[in-house]
Motif scaffolding. Sequence first.
Motif, short mmCIF file in Angstrom:
data_model
loop_
_atom_site.label_atom_id
_atom_site.label_comp_id
_atom_site.label_asym_id
_atom_site.label_seq_id
_atom_site.Cartn_x
_atom_site.Cartn_y
_atom_site.Cartn_z
N GLU A 103 0.81 -1.31 -0.10
CA GLU A 103 0.10 0.02 0.09
C GLU A 103 0.95 1.06 0.18
OE1 GLU A 103 -3.32 0.61 -0.29
OE2 GLU A 103 -3.54 -1.77 -0.42
N LEU A 104 1.87 1.27 0.56
CA LEU A 104 2.81 2.31 0.87
C LEU A 104 3.48 2.54 -0.60
CD1 LEU A 104 4.23 4.42 2.64
CD2 LEU A 104 5.77 2.78 3.32
N ALA A 105 3.98 1.37 -1.06
CA ALA A 105 4.59 1.77 -2.46
C ALA A 105 3.69 2.51 -3.64
CB ALA A 105 4.81 0.27 -3.01
N ASP A 106 2.38 2.60 -3.41
CA ASP A 106 1.66 3.41 -4.41
C ASP A 106 1.50 4.72 -3.99
OD1 ASP A 106 0.85 1.09 -5.41
OD2 ASP A 106 -1.01 0.57 -4.34
N ASP A 107 2.29 5.19 -2.79
CA ASP A 107 2.08 6.93 -2.62
C ASP A 107 3.59 7.05 -2.53
OD1 ASP A 107 1.69 9.11 -1.59
OD2 ASP A 107 0.19 8.55 -0.21
N ALA A 108 4.12 7.58 -3.57
CA ALA A 108 5.74 8.21 -3.50
C ALA A 108 5.75 9.27 -2.83
CB ALA A 108 6.01 8.51 -5.06
N ASP A 109 5.02 10.16 -2.62
CA ASP A 109 4.82 11.44 -1.87
C ASP A 109 5.15 10.98 -0.36
OD1 ASP A 109 4.66 14.31 -1.25
OD2 ASP A 109 2.79 13.91 -0.51
N LEU A 110 4.20 10.08 -0.03
CA LEU A 110 4.41 9.43 1.53
C LEU A 110 5.79 9.01 1.86
CD1 LEU A 110 2.90 9.04 4.16
CD2 LEU A 110 1.89 7.11 3.51
N GLN A 111 6.09 8.09 0.87
CA GLN A 111 7.36 7.66 0.99
C GLN A 111 8.48 8.32 1.30
OE1 GLN A 111 8.20 5.10 -2.35
NE2 GLN A 111 7.17 3.02 -1.42
N GLU A 112 8.37 9.82 0.49
CA GLU A 112 9.46 10.52 0.52
C GLU A 112 9.25 11.38 2.10
OE1 GLU A 112 12.42 12.77 -0.42
OE2 GLU A 112 11.67 11.38 -1.60
N ARG A 113 8.01 11.45 2.59
CA ARG A 113 7.85 12.29 4.01
C ARG A 113 8.23 11.17 4.98
NH1 ARG A 113 1.68 13.96 4.15
NH2 ARG A 113 1.73 12.17 2.64
N LEU A 114 8.16 9.90 4.73
CA LEU A 114 8.49 9.21 5.82
C LEU A 114 9.96 8.63 5.55
CD1 LEU A 114 5.70 6.40 5.90
CD2 LEU A 114 5.99 8.25 7.53
N GLN A 115 10.72 9.35 4.90
CA GLN A 115 12.11 9.34 4.47
C GLN A 115 12.40 7.72 4.17
OE1 GLN A 115 13.59 10.83 8.12
NE2 GLN A 115 13.31 13.00 7.54
N LYS A 116 11.76 7.30 3.23
CA LYS A 116 12.09 5.89 2.52
C LYS A 116 11.79 4.79 3.49
CE LYS A 116 13.43 7.57 -1.31
NZ LYS A 116 12.34 7.58 -2.34
N SER A 117 11.32 5.05 4.55
CA SER A 117 11.15 4.02 5.68
C SER A 117 9.65 3.14 5.37
CB SER A 117 10.57 4.45 7.13
OG SER A 117 10.35 3.59 8.09
N THR A 118 9.82 1.90 5.53
CA THR A 118 8.85 0.91 5.06
C THR A 118 8.02 0.47 6.15
OG1 THR A 118 10.44 -0.96 4.96
CG2 THR A 118 10.05 0.54 2.88
N LYS A 119 8.30 1.09 7.39
CA LYS A 119 7.50 0.34 8.74
C LYS A 119 7.13 1.62 9.44
CE LYS A 119 9.67 -2.89 10.79
NZ LYS A 119 10.60 -4.02 11.55
#
Length: 136
Positions: free
Chosen positions: A76-92
């Motif tokens: 689900e996170l992989a679909d949101d690049a903006d959120l990934q950037e805000r989370l600093q590439k964290s996946t957890k």
Amino acid sequence: MRFQSYDYAAAMSGKHRGVKARIRQQKFVHCKAHCLNLAIVHACNDPCIRTMMATVQEVNFMYDYSVKRLLVFQNELADDADLQERLQKSTKLKTLCETRWTSRAEALSTFKSAYGVVIHALEYLHENGDEEEGQH
């Protein structure tokens, strides 16, 4: 030159003029960081805040302790690049620390940012017959 022997231990431990007695005479003032920590601890005794923190921690653990749930969250996170950037590439999601309030703030901020992803992942788990995971 001859030095007089002086009983430092007696001077330090004097009941009325020793170090302990002198410290007790001083007014103790907490530093600003300690005052802030005391205010946060007091605020966290509120039942609404305790419930919210417990819920966030439960959801964080739910994803953290199951590879299946974590993979759903990461998809689900992989679909949101903006959120990934805000989370600093964290996946957890970050878990709450009992004693470090700054890490609690970071964990709550991460959870708030990823809230939409958390909800979508829970819905996916529920829709795909994973009743236990979908109930959270």
